[in-house]
Design an enzyme around this catalytic site. Structure first.
Site, PDB file in Angstrom:
ATOM      1  NE  ARG A  79      -4.092  -2.125   1.687  1.00  0.00           N
ATOM      2  CZ  ARG A  79      -4.104  -3.391   2.071  1.00  0.00           C
ATOM      3  NH1 ARG A  79      -3.159  -3.828   2.890  1.00  0.00           N
ATOM      4  NH2 ARG A  79      -5.028  -4.222   1.674  1.00  0.00           N
TER       5      ARG A  79
ATOM      6  CB  THR B  27      -0.233  -5.862   2.391  1.00  0.00           C
ATOM      7  OG1 THR B  27      -1.237  -5.817   3.415  1.00  0.00           O
ATOM      8  CG2 THR B  27       0.005  -7.307   1.959  1.00  0.00           C
TER       9      THR B  27
ATOM     10  CG  ASN C  62      -9.931 -11.446  10.827  1.00  0.00           C
ATOM     11  OD1 ASN C  62      -9.493 -10.729   9.951  1.00  0.00           O
ATOM     12  ND2 ASN C  62      -9.495 -12.679  11.036  1.00  0.00           N
TER      13      ASN C  62
ATOM     14  CG  ASP D 202     -13.178 -11.834   7.746  1.00  0.00           C
ATOM     15  OD1 ASP D 202     -12.306 -11.606   8.595  1.00  0.00           O
ATOM     16  OD2 ASP D 202     -13.003 -11.647   6.530  1.00  0.00           O
TER      17      ASP D 202
ATOM     18  CD1 TRP E 104      -7.497  -4.194   4.334  1.00  0.00           C
ATOM     19  CD2 TRP E 104      -8.171  -4.856   2.307  1.00  0.00           C
ATOM     20  NE1 TRP E 104      -7.400  -5.555   4.288  1.00  0.00           N
ATOM     21  CE2 TRP E 104      -7.797  -5.996   3.051  1.00  0.00           C
ATOM     22  CE3 TRP E 104      -8.613  -5.028   1.002  1.00  0.00           C
ATOM     23  CZ2 TRP E 104      -7.864  -7.284   2.545  1.00  0.00           C
ATOM     24  CZ3 TRP E 104      -8.694  -6.312   0.488  1.00  0.00           C
ATOM     25  CH2 TRP E 104      -8.329  -7.420   1.251  1.00  0.00           C
TER      26      TRP E 104
END
Length: 574
Positions: free
Chosen positions: A154, A198, A302, A345, A421
């Site tokens: 990212r 990430t 989660n 989730d 996200w």
């Protein structure tokens, strides 16, 4: 509009063939230096001071943080592009990376130099005015990489003369900003145990902050702070405390019953003990930083295994929570849990955003917001993390909170959200926050399995229902009331990010390749460009030579299987 989009698509195809900086083959961890093409000598890599980072919210030339500034409002203060002239946007340049895979990078721009990342942890430095490659770093990936949801990256953080990268194989690398050569490297956690990276790091006051992925692999989540100069570990906060039980909450943040069997959970706790060592709690996105109080705010993902709550009795603190820490020490200050003992989730993954908000009495106070997979925007008091309000639902909510079954139980939202996200953006002058959402009907299935030693551990499955239509939306929410001001439906689920500018325009991309500009006040579509691949990354904006640009990556997305690509596209109006 269609005619204009077609013209832009043809322009993209022609420019793509001539795009600056095609990367050649290179061995792992090799740094390639760009050529001496147009503009090569006119741009210099300059250091980034802490003062620059502190004042980024008012910087109309640069884009110094993953989400614009430490508040993470993604509000760019330049007013050059407006609803009246945004229709004249055209590609200024297109850069094609070596890696053709999902892209979620948020371009960082420092005085005419742009830093972008790709899947598998590549970093490029580009001339922000021309798209010419200055250097290209390729991480020497270790033999073990374990990651959920795609090999994305990212973005980077910048401070002084370094660029900081978190790699898919869970390392933190400091690169020389001028050359791209590694200065130091540290291992954040063991990828063989299910850890990966990430997210983009955050640079603040001599520290590099980083969390961890791995909530689907039975890890124990954390946020760590490293010394920016040498990589020395300064502090660690475990997102799963040794006592993770909590208060046995029976209702979610909105007051709805979650159908927990508290008696069965207490029996499991007495028999097996606290599951904190393998309880998950990854941190997917950057923390927001309150410089005035020296505190950070982030959200935790989660619990693990995702869908099987029988192996993890209790509230599973601090999963699915907003958490605040002291920046200097990493000590806990406060938290708020949205969903206790989550078996759907529907974790907290979109970045926290700092903004002044009205409390329940109408008084303006420092607030912090989060956009949930549930489809709500949650507004909190920054002082103690308490919930002030939650917004109207931005997506359909049906059959909440039905428990997963072996055969599968249908519930909306699906496990991707709501807001996945994707970072929100804010226009503080309008009192609006903007979020992009998914509508993906799913069934939730549970199947109990023992901890598999760092392997994928879902405890079942969530399955998209092929016969039901999927879609997305962009929603503007008044954060002082929680009411939806406007909403635009999109034909496909939305993952990526969104950007608001002081000119009154909002930018966001879609999985079908469309990149669009909207009127910030009413959601009217003002401009469309067809990028040829999924635009599933957050846009950035910057200025060079008095000219404002908007830049975005078009590389598609693993989670919703959007068409892959490898383009970084910068737009300007003249």
């Amino acid at each position: 509009m269609l005619r204009e989009a077609t013209r832009h698509a043809l322009l993209l195809a022609s420019l793509g063939a001539l795009a600056f900086g095609f990367a050649g083959k290179a061995s792992a961890q090799e740094v390639q230096q760009g050529g001496a093409g147009p503009g090569a000598s006119s741009v210099k890599v300059t250091p980034v001071t802490q003062d620059m980072l502190n004042k980024a919210a008012g910087d109309s030339n640069n884009f110094l943080h993953t989400n614009g500034d430490y508040t993470q409002q993604r509000f760019y203060p330049n007013k050059q592009i407006t609803p009246r002239n945004v229709g004249r946007l055209r590609p200024a340049w297109i850069f094609q990376t070596e890696v053709k895979e999902s892209m979620e990078t948020s371009p960082i721009v420092v005085n005419g130099v742009m830093f972008i990342t790709t899947s598998f942890s590549h970093v490029y430095a580009l001339n922000a005015a021309t798209g010419e490659e200055l250097w290209h770093y390729k991480n020497n990936m270790g033999p073990i990489t374990t990651y959920c949801c795609g090999p994305n990256n990212r973005g980077v953080a910048v401070l002084d003369d370094k660029v900081y990268l978190a790699t898919l194989d869970s390392k933190l690398v400091a690169l020389d900003a001028k050359t791209g050569k590694p200065v130091w490297t540290v291992t954040i956690a063991d990828p063989e145990l299910g850890y990966s990276e990430t997210m983009a790091p955050t640079a603040v006051n001599g520290k590099i902050l980083i969390g961890t992925n791995g909530g689907e692999y039975g890890i124990r989540g954390f946020v760590k702070a490293y010394d920016a100069k040498d990589g020395k570990l300064l502090w660690t906060f475990n997102t799963i405390p040794e006592n993770s039980v909590g208060v046995w909450a029976e209702k979610d943040a909105t007051g709805r019953d979650m159908h927990r069997n508290i008696a069965a959970e207490k029996e499991a706790l007495a028999k097996n003990g606290d599951p904190y060592k393998t309880l998950g709690g990854g941190v997917w996105q950057n923390p927001a930083v309150d410089l005035a109080t020296n505190r950070i705010y982030f959200v935790v993902g989660n619990p693990s295994p995702d869908l099987d709550g029988s192996l993890r009795p209790g509230d599973n603190l601090y999963t699915d929570s907003l958490v605040s820490l002291d920046l200097d020490t990493g000590k806990y200050v406060c938290h708020f849990q949205y969903i206790a003992h989550d078996v759907w989730d529907l974790d907290a993954v979109s970045p926290a955003v700092l903004v002044d908000v009205k409390d329940k009495s109408g008084k303006t106070i420092p607030g912090v917001m989060h956009a949930g997979k549930t489809g709500h925007v949650y507004v909190h008091d920054r002082k103690d993390c308490s919930l002030i309000r939650f917004s109207d639902a931005m997506v359909a909510q049906e059959n909440m909170w039905v428990l997963p079954t072996p055969e599968g139980a249908r519930m909306l939202p699906g496990a991707n959200g709501g807001v996945e996200w994707s970072p929100m953006t804010v226009n503080p002058a309008l009192g609006l926050t903007y979020a992009i959402n998914l509508h993906q009907p799913m069934t939730y299935h549970v199947q109990s399995t023992a901890y598999p030693d760092g392997k994928l551990w879902l405890g079942g499955a969530f399955k998209v229902i092929p016969s039901e239509q999927q879609s997305g939306n962009i929603t503007a929410v008044d954060y002082n009331t929680g009411k939806i001001r406007w909403q635009v439906k999109t034909p496909q689920p939305m993952i990526g990010g969104i950007l608001a500018t002081a000119g009154g325009v909002v930018f966001a991309g879609e999985a079908n390749g469309r990149f669009r500009a909207y009127d910030a006040t009413n959601g009217k579509v003002l401009w469309t460009f067809n990028a040829g691949a999924g635009v599933n990354a957050p846009p950035s904006s910057y200025s060079v030579g008095g000219k404002q640009y908007v830049v975005v990556a078009a590389g598609g997305n693993v989670q919703i299987d959007a068409k892959r690509g490898n383009a970084i596209i910068a737009f300007t109006t003249d």
